[in-house]
Structure formats: structure tokens, C-alpha cells
Motif scaffolding. Structure first.
Motif, PDB file in Angstrom:
ATOM      1  N   ARG A 263      37.035  35.379  50.196  1.00  0.00           N
ATOM      2  CA  ARG A 263      36.060  35.449  49.106  1.00  0.00           C
ATOM      3  C   ARG A 263      35.773  36.907  48.764  1.00  0.00           C
ATOM      4  O   ARG A 263      35.572  37.732  49.645  1.00  0.00           O
ATOM      5  CB  ARG A 263      34.781  34.755  49.547  1.00  0.00           C
TER       6      ARG A 263
ATOM      7  N   GLU B 195      32.243  36.319  41.523  1.00  0.00           N
ATOM      8  CA  GLU B 195      33.080  35.977  42.668  1.00  0.00           C
ATOM      9  C   GLU B 195      34.487  35.607  42.248  1.00  0.00           C
ATOM     10  O   GLU B 195      34.699  35.093  41.160  1.00  0.00           O
ATOM     11  CB  GLU B 195      32.488  34.785  43.429  1.00  0.00           C
TER      12      GLU B 195
ATOM     13  N   THR C  24      38.649  35.239  44.560  1.00  0.00           N
ATOM     14  CA  THR C  24      39.289  35.227  45.880  1.00  0.00           C
ATOM     15  C   THR C  24      40.537  36.097  45.842  1.00  0.00           C
ATOM     16  O   THR C  24      41.081  36.380  44.778  1.00  0.00           O
ATOM     17  CB  THR C  24      39.700  33.801  46.311  1.00  0.00           C
TER      18      THR C  24
END
Length: 87
Positions: free
Chosen positions: A73, A5, A7
Motif C-alpha cells: 500500500r 492511495e 499500490t
């Protein structure tokens, strides 16, 4: 590899052909990115560890190419990491 992950560092429009990520760890050409509900493919011109990521294709697996806000995200990984994208 597992899903990772990060952003978005800046907002992108529905017609953007690249995006800027906060962290490029494990981003690579041929990996899929999921931003909100949209699936994108990292382009072959990606330079390892660059936070600017070229997009080869947007709106994959029945998702729509739409605008995304800064700080959205991003989940990314190999296509096999996603199982059945868009399902």
C-alpha cells in the motif's frame, strides 16, 4: 490536496531509485509517498500520469530505505497533508 492511495505494481529493492504504481492519479513531483513505514519524495523528473515514478529521496524523516513487496500500500500527498511525517 488530500492524501491518496495506490499500490506498488512490482516489488522494489532498498536501493531502487524509481517504482511502478498501479494508479498514478494525483501523483506529482514534490509529493511524498509512504510505503510501509518508509517516506519517499517523488522526483522532479516525474511525467504526469506515468505509472513509473522517479524517487528523489528515500528514507526521509528518520525512516529506513528498505525493500517493499509488490502490492504494498502507498499513501501519497503533499508534505503538508502528512502533518509531521515520521512522527
Amino acid at each position: 490536496m488530500a492524501l491518496a492511495e495506490t499500490t506498488l505494481s512490482a516489488a522494489i529493492g532498498a536501493d531502487a531509485n524509481s517504482l511502478v504504481v498501479a494508479s498514478a492519479t494525483s501523483v506529482a513531483a514534490g509529493r511524498l509517498l509512504q510505503v510501509d513505514g518508509e517516506i519517499m519524495l517523488v522526483g522532479s523528473g516525474y511525467v504526469t500520469s506515468s505509472t513509473t515514478v522517479p524517487l528523489a529521496q528515500r528514507g526521509m524523516y528518520g525512516s529506513a530505505a528498505v525493500a517493499h513487496a509488490a502490492t504494498a500500500r502507498i499513501v501519497h500527498g503533499a508534505p503538508s497533508d502528512f502533518g509531521s511525517p515520521g512522527a
